[in-house]
Design an enzyme around this catalytic site. Structure first.
Site, PDB file in Angstrom:
ATOM      1  N   ARG A 154       0.887  -1.177   0.000  1.00  0.00           N
ATOM      2  CA  ARG A 154       0.000   0.000   0.000  1.00  0.00           C
ATOM      3  C   ARG A 154       0.917   1.216   0.000  1.00  0.00           C
ATOM      4  NH1 ARG A 154      -5.282   1.272   3.632  1.00  0.00           N
ATOM      5  NH2 ARG A 154      -6.067  -0.165   2.061  1.00  0.00           N
ATOM      6  N   HIS A 182      -7.331   0.405  -6.334  1.00  0.00           N
ATOM      7  CA  HIS A 182      -7.552  -0.446  -5.158  1.00  0.00           C
ATOM      8  C   HIS A 182      -8.208  -1.738  -5.650  1.00  0.00           C
ATOM      9  CE1 HIS A 182      -7.768  -1.586  -1.111  1.00  0.00           C
ATOM     10  NE2 HIS A 182      -8.665  -0.755  -0.632  1.00  0.00           N
ATOM     11  N   GLN A 219     -10.155  -4.274  -3.390  1.00  0.00           N
ATOM     12  CA  GLN A 219     -11.443  -3.734  -2.950  1.00  0.00           C
ATOM     13  C   GLN A 219     -12.519  -3.975  -4.010  1.00  0.00           C
ATOM     14  OE1 GLN A 219     -12.155  -1.902   0.093  1.00  0.00           O
ATOM     15  NE2 GLN A 219     -14.166  -2.478  -0.634  1.00  0.00           N
ATOM     16  N   ASP A 244     -17.492   6.771  -1.541  1.00  0.00           N
ATOM     17  CA  ASP A 244     -16.224   6.669  -0.814  1.00  0.00           C
ATOM     18  C   ASP A 244     -15.945   8.049  -0.214  1.00  0.00           C
ATOM     19  OD1 ASP A 244     -13.710   5.885   0.125  1.00  0.00           O
ATOM     20  OD2 ASP A 244     -12.742   5.958  -1.847  1.00  0.00           O
ATOM     21  N   CYS A 278     -16.461   1.336   0.678  1.00  0.00           N
ATOM     22  CA  CYS A 278     -15.267   0.529   0.952  1.00  0.00           C
ATOM     23  C   CYS A 278     -14.838   0.632   2.406  1.00  0.00           C
ATOM     24  CB  CYS A 278     -14.136   0.952   0.027  1.00  0.00           C
ATOM     25  SG  CYS A 278     -13.746   2.710   0.130  1.00  0.00           S
ATOM     26  N   ARG A 296     -13.610  -9.089   1.745  1.00  0.00           N
ATOM     27  CA  ARG A 296     -12.194  -8.798   1.480  1.00  0.00           C
ATOM     28  C   ARG A 296     -11.360 -10.019   1.865  1.00  0.00           C
ATOM     29  NH1 ARG A 296     -10.355  -3.544   1.559  1.00  0.00           N
ATOM     30  NH2 ARG A 296      -8.422  -4.528   0.878  1.00  0.00           N
TER      31      ARG A 296
HETATM   32  N1   CP Z   1     -11.290  -0.445   2.496  1.00  0.00           N
HETATM   33  C1   CP Z   1     -10.027  -0.531   2.911  1.00  0.00           C
HETATM   34  O1   CP Z   1      -9.087  -0.782   2.149  1.00  0.00           O
HETATM   35  O2   CP Z   1      -9.865  -0.320   4.257  1.00  0.00           O
HETATM   36  P1   CP Z   1      -8.493  -0.066   5.001  1.00  0.00           P
HETATM   37  O3   CP Z   1      -7.959   1.271   4.545  1.00  0.00           O
HETATM   38  O4   CP Z   1      -8.837  -0.066   6.459  1.00  0.00           O
HETATM   39  O5   CP Z   1      -7.526  -1.166   4.654  1.00  0.00           O
HETATM   40  N1  NVA Z   2     -10.179   6.428  -1.425  1.00  0.00           N
HETATM   41  C1  NVA Z   2      -9.811   6.010  -0.087  1.00  0.00           C
HETATM   42  C2  NVA Z   2     -10.005   4.544   0.073  1.00  0.00           C
HETATM   43  C3  NVA Z   2      -9.665   3.986   1.427  1.00  0.00           C
HETATM   44  C4  NVA Z   2      -9.821   2.499   1.512  1.00  0.00           C
HETATM   45  C5  NVA Z   2      -8.375   6.405   0.193  1.00  0.00           C
HETATM   46  O1  NVA Z   2      -7.535   6.265  -0.690  1.00  0.00           O
HETATM   47  O2  NVA Z   2      -8.102   6.875   1.290  1.00  0.00           O
END
Ligand code: CP
Ligand code: NVA
Length: 313
Positions: free
Chosen positions: A110, A137, A140, A232, A272, A300
């Site tokens: 990430r 993502h 997701q 989101d 999400c 997930r």
């Molecule tokens: N939806 C998601 O990826 O959650 P986190 O940021 O908690 O991993």
């Molecule tokens: N769009 C959000 C998704 C989090 C899972 C972010 O990038 O923070």
């Protein structure tokens, strides 16, 4: 010899989400359903396998589901906390890749920049999985469409309305909907549309699957008659400085009871997570019986276990 139904023709990496064809996504969903129904069958499927998790940003769902997923398949995960320093600062990204491949069988990353994940994948001889970047993502979106298919049985007749920011989650929904033949209507404020290159790629994939992709600015038009409504956060991780400005710009895009009422009578709500009640969604919608957000979060785990089986076994 393995007797498990893991014989997927999977790509090596999951970096953008475009690596998986629609047939491969179908196979992945089949495996995820099997993993979900009979987890004990897969208890030692990844015995002796190790996974590195590199996280430059916070996480609840992605971290826990990859760590628990790996352990429940008999393997183990090593968490590398990079929230204090971006990958590449202490040593180069290619060197990180060339070290990790000597110890572990896969990397989950990430990062702030999509290019960091792509650089890892270019220099590592082991699978690399995108756990969220500024651009995509994919885990997701795969879990989201798996959830929708569980609920509605058929994605081909489904209209999903995405309301809000044309961000990483929106991009991955686009690429996945395009492969699965769903109808995706996206409503964003002007200037916050999904990236044109991602839209073009989704439209190319949609020609084969007969998916329909519509870009709109009116949230009511996007939601009208839809079976599922997704939103989101308005400011993603890394955009905290823009949060106040975005709150004003995105206010008309809140998924509240009035907007949700325009959807089909049996419509479901998706997010999400993490969510901000009172901003992009009201408590009345996200906490209603028609909200699938915790089913999405649970899935997930099952979908990522299928991804790990496909890429690491
Ligand atoms: N939806 C998601 O990826 O959650 P986190 O940021 O908690 O991993
Ligand atoms: N769009 C959000 C998704 C989090 C899972 C972010 O990038 O923070």
């Amino acid at each position: 010899m393995s007797t498990l139904p893991v014989a997927l023709t999977a790509p090596r990496d999951l970096v953008t989400g475009s690596e998986f064809s629609s047939a491969q996504i179908r196979e992945l969903f089949h495996l995820a359903a099997s993993v979900k129904a009979r987890p004990e069958r897969y208890r030692s499927a990844l015995a002796g396998r190790f996974l590195a998790l590199i996280f430059e940003k916070p996480s609840l769902r992605t971290r826990v589901t990859f760590e628990v997923g790996m352990a429940s398949l008999g393997g183990a995960a090593v968490f590398l906390d990079h929230q204090g320093s971006r990958l590449g600062m202490r040593e180069s990204v290619p060197d990180v890749a060339r070290n990790l491949e000597r110890w572990v069988h896969g990397i989950v990353a990430r990062t702030f920049s999509q290019s960091t994940i792509e650089e890892l994948a270019a220099h590592a001889a082991i699978p690399v999985i995108n756990a969220l970047s500024d651009r995509f993502h994919p885990c997701q979106a795969l879990a989201d469409f798996f959830t929708l298919e569980e609920h509605f049985r058929n994605l081909k007749d489904l209209t999903l309305a995405y309301v809000g920011d044309g961000n990483n989650v929106c991009h991955s929904l686009l690429l996945t909907a395009a492969r699965l033949g769903a109808h995706l209507r996206i409503a964003t404020p002007k200037g916050y549309e999904p990236d044109a290159a991602v839209v073009a790629e989704a439209r190319r994939a949609a020609r084969d699957s007969r998916a329909k992709i519509e870009l709109l600015h009116d949230p009511a038009e996007a939601v009208a008659g839809a079976q599922a409504v997704y939103t989101d956060v308005w400011a993603s991780m890394g955009q905290e400085a823009e949060a106040a400005t975005r709150e004003k710009i995105f206010a008309p895009y809140q998924v509240n009871e009035a907007l949700f009422a325009l959807a089909a009578p049996d419509a479901v709500f998706l997010h999400c997570l993490p969510a901000h009640r009172g901003s992009e969604v009201t408590a009345g919608v996200i906490d209603s019986p028609r909200s699938l957000v915790y089913q999405q979060a649970e899935n997930r785990l099952h979908v990522q276990k299928a991804i790990l089986l496909a890429l690491l076994s």
